[in-house]
Design a protein around this motif. Structure first.
Motif, mmCIF file in Angstrom:
data_model
loop_
_atom_site.group_PDB
_atom_site.id
_atom_site.type_symbol
_atom_site.label_atom_id
_atom_site.label_comp_id
_atom_site.label_asym_id
_atom_site.label_seq_id
_atom_site.Cartn_x
_atom_site.Cartn_y
_atom_site.Cartn_z
ATOM 1 N N THR A 28 81.721 6.108 -20.835
ATOM 2 C CA THR A 28 82.109 7.285 -21.598
ATOM 3 C C THR A 28 83.469 6.986 -22.210
ATOM 4 N N TRP A 29 83.478 6.726 -23.511
ATOM 5 C CA TRP A 29 84.704 6.322 -24.189
ATOM 6 C C TRP A 29 85.511 7.497 -24.714
ATOM 7 N N GLN A 44 94.552 1.568 -21.974
ATOM 8 C CA GLN A 44 94.394 0.128 -22.125
ATOM 9 C C GLN A 44 94.115 -0.506 -20.762
ATOM 10 N N GLY A 45 93.092 -1.326 -20.712
ATOM 11 C CA GLY A 45 92.713 -1.995 -19.475
ATOM 12 C C GLY A 45 91.632 -1.272 -18.687
ATOM 13 N N ASP A 46 91.352 -0.013 -19.040
ATOM 14 C CA ASP A 46 90.287 0.746 -18.379
ATOM 15 C C ASP A 46 89.041 0.730 -19.251
ATOM 16 N N TYR A 50 86.637 8.056 -17.311
ATOM 17 C CA TYR A 50 86.616 8.372 -15.883
ATOM 18 C C TYR A 50 87.549 7.451 -15.105
ATOM 19 N N CYS A 51 87.610 6.192 -15.508
ATOM 20 C CA CYS A 51 88.519 5.254 -14.841
ATOM 21 C C CYS A 51 89.975 5.577 -15.171
ATOM 22 N N GLY A 68 86.846 -2.949 -15.719
ATOM 23 C CA GLY A 68 86.261 -3.597 -16.880
ATOM 24 C C GLY A 68 84.753 -3.660 -16.892
ATOM 25 N N CYS A 69 84.089 -2.585 -16.514
ATOM 26 C CA CYS A 69 82.627 -2.605 -16.427
ATOM 27 C C CYS A 69 81.948 -2.802 -17.767
ATOM 28 N N CYS A 70 82.579 -2.392 -18.843
ATOM 29 C CA CYS A 70 81.912 -2.434 -20.160
ATOM 30 C C CYS A 70 82.556 -3.437 -21.101
ATOM 31 N N ASP A 71 83.321 -4.345 -20.576
ATOM 32 C CA ASP A 71 83.985 -5.332 -21.436
ATOM 33 C C ASP A 71 82.997 -6.290 -22.047
#
Length: 71
Positions: A28-29, A44-46, A50-51, A68-71
Motif C-alpha cells: 500500500t503506497w 524512504q527505505g520503507d 504500514y511499515c 523492503g518487501c516490494c523492492d
C-alpha cells in the motif's frame, strides 16, 4: 508463524489513527487520512505506508523479518 493483518495507521499531520486491514498480496503506497486529507507515502527505505506509519509492519515484512518487501 502467525501473520497479523490488522495495523493501526497514524497520520503524522493530525494524529488521527484508524485500524486497517493490510493486503497480503500487494504493498500500500498511499493512504489518505480521513480527517485532514493528507496523502501519506512510505518513508524512504520503507516498502509501504504500514511499515512507515502503522504499529505493525506489512505481512511480507512480517514473514521475512526484513524490510523492503516490494523492492
Amino acid at each position: 508463524m502467525d501473520i497479523t493483518l490488522q495495523s493501526t495507521i497514524t497520520c503524522p499531520e493530525c494524529g488521527f489513527s484508524r485500524e486497517e486491514t493490510m493486503p497480503t498480496d500487494a504493498c500500500t503506497w498511499y493512504w489518505e487520512c480521513p480527517r485532514c486529507n493528507a496523502l501519506l507515502r512510505p518513508k524512504q527505505g520503507d516498502c509501504c505506508v504500514y511499515c512507515s506509519y502503522g504499529n505493525v509492519p506489512c505481512p511480507p515484512v512480517q514473514e521475512s523479518g526484513k524490510g523492503g518487501c516490494c523492492d
